[in-house]
Design a protein around this motif. Structure first.
Motif, short mmCIF file in Angstrom:
data_model
loop_
_atom_site.label_atom_id
_atom_site.label_comp_id
_atom_site.label_asym_id
_atom_site.label_seq_id
_atom_site.Cartn_x
_atom_site.Cartn_y
_atom_site.Cartn_z
N GLN A 1 2.57 1.59 -3.44
CA GLN A 1 1.60 2.05 -4.43
C GLN A 1 1.31 3.53 -4.27
O GLN A 1 1.17 4.27 -5.24
CB GLN A 1 0.30 1.24 -4.32
CG GLN A 1 0.43 -0.20 -4.79
CD GLN A 1 -0.83 -1.01 -4.56
OE1 GLN A 1 -1.61 -0.72 -3.64
NE2 GLN A 1 -1.04 -2.04 -5.36
N SER A 2 1.23 3.98 -3.02
CA SER A 2 1.00 5.40 -2.77
C SER A 2 2.18 6.23 -3.24
O SER A 2 2.00 7.29 -3.85
CB SER A 2 0.77 5.62 -1.27
OG SER A 2 0.61 7.00 -0.97
N SER B 1 0.84 -1.21 0.00
CA SER B 1 0.00 0.00 0.00
C SER B 1 0.87 1.26 0.00
O SER B 1 0.59 2.22 -0.72
CB SER B 1 -0.93 0.01 1.22
OG SER B 1 -1.83 -1.07 1.17
N LEU B 2 1.95 1.24 0.80
CA LEU B 2 2.84 2.39 0.86
C LEU B 2 3.58 2.59 -0.46
O LEU B 2 3.75 3.71 -0.93
CB LEU B 2 3.84 2.21 2.00
CG LEU B 2 3.27 2.31 3.42
CD1 LEU B 2 4.32 1.89 4.44
CD2 LEU B 2 2.80 3.73 3.70
N THR C 1 9.66 1.60 -7.76
CA THR C 1 9.44 2.47 -6.60
C THR C 1 10.32 2.07 -5.43
O THR C 1 10.94 2.92 -4.79
CB THR C 1 7.96 2.41 -6.17
OG1 THR C 1 7.13 2.68 -7.30
CG2 THR C 1 7.67 3.42 -5.09
N THR D 1 2.42 6.82 -7.09
CA THR D 1 1.52 7.80 -7.71
C THR D 1 2.17 9.17 -7.82
O THR D 1 1.68 10.03 -8.57
CB THR D 1 0.22 7.93 -6.89
OG1 THR D 1 0.54 8.39 -5.55
CG2 THR D 1 -0.50 6.60 -6.80
N THR D 2 3.28 9.40 -7.13
CA THR D 2 3.96 10.69 -7.20
C THR D 2 4.81 10.81 -8.45
O THR D 2 5.26 11.90 -8.80
CB THR D 2 4.86 10.91 -5.97
OG1 THR D 2 5.91 9.92 -5.97
CG2 THR D 2 4.06 10.79 -4.69
#
Length: 285
Positions: A75-76, A72-73, A92, A79-80
């Motif tokens: 994936q977040s 989850s982290l 990432t 998005t940047t």
């Protein structure tokens, strides 16, 4: 993603600084759970509190819950990177400074199929690891370090070594959209890190590791010695000194010039020329 948030039982191997063994052990736990889950015809790995037919070990349960949060982290964070194309979780994990080497190693093992996946800039995950800027905690300080500081020291180097180890040899021979090899990115990253450092006297171990990594890349791709950097059009031995010269005027936030370590770029140039002395003539021409 910081290791202090991971339960102690997952850090069984951290005492000997073996992030690889920790990652492999954690991935094995995830694989066991996945196999049992698929054998029962369940599509997702969901922890059911009253599932008597599914026996979880504490290590498996903690690892799965930790990895769900980690994904989850990541994936977040992904998005940047707007306009990055197929920017995978592996890209990432090898890019953001918040991701420790142990977690990045888990991502390499779990998403090995993405090791040759390019992003919009044509960069493979190995390119991303080579571009990752060194942070303050990567360097050893002159003061006595706490246990937490010792865990953080050398993160970027350990992550890069992991990426080199797990990546196919072809990755070291692949250029991005700018025509840059992994070696070209590594040279820039290492010289930039040294030029920003304020205590070079304490960094002999780190600098030795840098030169060892460059030597390893040359073994994997000997032809890179004669490949010009697509951005500067310079040979690697010239690129090292040119990058250092460009960074020589860098200043600290207080306006004071930072120390300029001539030894590092010269050491890189010497290492590269020693591998192929004939490059001197090429550079003169």
């Amino acid at each position: 993603l910081r290791m202090r948030h991971i339960p102690p039982e997952l850090w069984e191997y951290s005492a000997v600084n073996s992030t690889a063994r920790w990652a492999e052990r954690s991935v094995d736990a995830l694989s066991r759970v996945k196999e049992r889950t698929l054998s029962r015809g369940v599509g997702d790995m969901v922890v059911e509190e009253h599932d008597s037919d599914f026996e979880w070990t504490r290590q498996e349960a903690v690892t799965c819950l930790f990895w769900v949060k980690t994904v989850s982290l990541l994936q977040s964070a992904a998005t940047t990177f707007e306009g990055s194309g197929p920017f995978s979780l592996l890209h990432t994990a090898l890019t953001i400074p918040a991701c420790p080497p142990a977690v990045a190693h888990m991502a390499c093992l779990l998403f090995g199929g993405d090791l040759m996946l390019r992003d919009a800039q044509g960069r493979l995950p190995l390119h991303m690891a080579a571009c990752r800027d060194w942070q303050t905690w990567d360097w050893r300080t002159e003061e006595e370090e706490s246990a937490a500081a010792q865990l953080l020291r050398g993160e970027s180097m350990n992550l890069l070594k992991t990426a080199i180890q797990v990546s196919p040899v072809l990755a070291t021979r692949t250029t991005d959209n700018e025509g840059r090899l992994v070696l070209h990115h590594v040279i820039d990253t290492f010289v930039r890190a040294c030029c920003k450092s304020t205590m070079m006297t304490t960094h002999n171990v780190a600098i030795t590791s840098m030169l060892d990594v460059i030597s390893e890349l040359l073994k994997l791709n000997p032809e890179s010695l004669e490949r010009r950097d697509g951005r500067t059009k310079l040979y690697p031995f010239m690129q090292a000194t040119a990058c250092a010269t460009d960074l020589k005027g860098i200043s600290s936030p207080n306006g004071f010039p930072l120390p300029f370590p001539d030894e590092m770029p010269l050491s890189i140039a010497y290492l590269l020329l020693r591998e192929n002395p004939a490059l001197v003539q090429t550079g003169l021409e």
